[in-house]
Design an enzyme around this catalytic site. Structure first.
Site, PDB file in Angstrom:
ATOM      1  N   THR A  16     -48.700  19.116   2.723  1.00 33.30           N
ATOM      2  CA  THR A  16     -50.046  19.677   2.523  1.00 33.30           C
ATOM      3  C   THR A  16     -50.950  18.733   1.740  1.00 33.30           C
ATOM      4  OG1 THR A  16     -49.158  21.900   2.538  1.00 33.30           O
ATOM      5  CG2 THR A  16     -51.284  21.641   1.502  1.00 33.30           C
ATOM      6  N   SER A  61     -43.199  18.869   6.171  1.00 31.92           N
ATOM      7  CA  SER A  61     -41.815  18.648   5.727  1.00 31.92           C
ATOM      8  C   SER A  61     -40.816  19.572   6.414  1.00 31.92           C
ATOM      9  CB  SER A  61     -41.696  18.747   4.205  1.00 31.92           C
ATOM     10  OG  SER A  61     -41.736  20.079   3.777  1.00 31.92           O
ATOM     11  N   THR A  92     -43.936  20.706   0.389  1.00 35.18           N
ATOM     12  CA  THR A  92     -43.126  21.501  -0.541  1.00 35.18           C
ATOM     13  C   THR A  92     -41.968  22.224   0.156  1.00 35.18           C
ATOM     14  OG1 THR A  92     -44.647  23.363  -0.272  1.00 35.18           O
ATOM     15  CG2 THR A  92     -45.012  21.922  -2.161  1.00 35.18           C
ATOM     16  N   GLN A 281     -25.986  34.017  -3.658  1.00 37.65           N
ATOM     17  CA  GLN A 281     -27.343  34.254  -3.147  1.00 37.65           C
ATOM     18  C   GLN A 281     -28.327  34.482  -4.306  1.00 37.65           C
ATOM     19  OE1 GLN A 281     -27.018  37.631  -0.511  1.00 37.65           O
ATOM     20  NE2 GLN A 281     -25.815  36.514   1.003  1.00 37.65           N
ATOM     21  N   CYS A 282     -27.812  34.709  -5.513  1.00 37.86           N
ATOM     22  CA  CYS A 282     -28.696  34.962  -6.657  1.00 37.86           C
ATOM     23  C   CYS A 282     -29.409  33.675  -7.080  1.00 37.86           C
ATOM     24  CB  CYS A 282     -27.905  35.467  -7.853  1.00 37.86           C
ATOM     25  SG  CYS A 282     -27.174  37.065  -7.582  1.00 37.86           S
TER      26      CYS A 282
END
Ligand code: ASP
Length: 345
Positions: A16, A61, A92, A281-282
């Site tokens: 961006t 990206s 990003t 996954q946390c």
């Protein structure tokens, strides 16, 4: 005595920060470096010697790949002796994957590789790109009291923080503070000044020259657990042709279903030589797979703990280790160790 003028190489990959709006579709598309730099006249005030290289076709990206990581690494290694630091301009979306991959590929790095980008294009009035680019350049030029580079690792600079690259994750699609390292302190806080957290900065135990490992093996995949995952789907994934390594994204402290079919499918994959690493996954904390029966069954099935590693670090670390040509058991041994500060063990 003359002050040494910092020599910085900017590597522009796209994202961006350098995008402009396509007049026909109204979507944002990557544009060239001259456009980007024309929008930041303040750079001249830094009094640095700045050169740049750019991808032939700057990318969003989302199109990042191991082949393009090799390209970035070759830009850095070919210019390593000529520059004091490197600033990589990057979208990003996959920045944390690139930061992780570069951290493994650039062995014995003793110079700063600062990755940054922005949420708004540099041509927009409220852009965060100008500030991010200037701060990234200042960090790439910063030295300690002995004259050595302050940052000697791959790091992400975004808005108010500098994070270790292989500890970072994109946390927000629209906040200017888009990145975070949930399990490791910031390397610097950016306010009126740039305040480095000396204790958190990486210092390589070796003084040997840069040792680039350009080859990555992409035969790895991520399996995300969710209630309702069926045996058929899991077994299908575990039988993906050519697969060598799997990042199993589990619940909480590293827990997974305790059904017999689940454990049997996982241990069957391990016995076929597939390396499976347990990543939570946390966003915060890590795997503590001995804590619950539901985690311990994975240990018994031969799954190794990823501790507090990010998914991005685990994927790229596996690509890197298999890319070295190591055996499954060698890969398992190295996965459990901290190679470049990516995990707390
Ligand atoms: N899609 C863009 C990219 O990753 C988003 C950004 O740069 O922030 O290239």
């Amino acid at each position: 005595m003359d002050r040494h003028q910092p020599h910085i190489l900017i590597i522009y990959t796209g994202g961006t920060i350098g995008m402009i709006e396509d007049s026909e579709t109204g979507t944002l598309k990557p544009f060239d470096f001259d456009h980007l730099i024309d929008n930041v006249p303040k750079i001249k005030k830094l009094d640095y010697a700045i050169n740049h290289i750019q991808f032939q076709n700057p990318i969003d990206s989302s199109d990042m790949s191991p082949a393009l990581w090799e390209q970035i690494v070759s830009y850095i290694s070919e210019n390593y002796d000529k520059y004091d630091g490197f600033v990589v301009l990057h979208g990003t979306d996959t920045m944390a994957y690139t930061a992780s991959a570069l951290s493994f590929m650039l062995g014995n790095l003793h110079k700063p590789v600062i990755i940054t980008g922005s949420q708004l294009p540099i041509g927009e009035v409220r852009t965060d790109g100008e500030e991010n680019l200037i701060t990234a350049l200042q960090i790439a030029a910063a030295t300690d009291s002995m004259g050595f580079p302050m940052v000697q690792e791959v790091a992400i600079l975004f808005e108010n923080y500098l994070w270790r690259g292989n500890r970072s994750t994109k946390m927000s699609a629209d906040n200017f503070n888009a990145f975070k390292s949930n399990n490791y302190p910031s390397l610097a806080k950016i306010g009126l000044g740039i305040h480095f957290n000396q204790e958190a900065l990486w210092r390589s135990p070796s003084r040997r020259p840069l040792d680039v490992k350009p080859h990555l093996d992409p035969n790895v995949m991520v399996i995300d657990l969710f209630p309702g995952l069926t045996e058929g789907i899991l077994r299908h994934q575990l039988h993906t042709p050519g697969i060598k390594g799997i990042i199993l994204r589990t619940y909480g402290a590293g827990n997974a279903p305790t059904d017999e079919w689940f454990t049997a499918a996982i241990s069957d994959a391990v016995s076929r030589g597939i390396v499976i690493i347990n990543i939570t996954q946390c966003a915060n904390g890590g795997v503590n797979d001995g804590r619950y029966y539901a985690g311990d069954r994975l240990v018994k099935a031969g799954v190794i703990s990823g501790h507090d590693m990010t998914t991005e670090a685990a994927i790229t670390k596996m690509m890197y280790l298999f890319g070295l040509g190591l055996t499954a058991s060698e890969v398992k041994n190295y996965l459990g160790c901290s190679l470049i500060g990516e995990v707390t063990v």
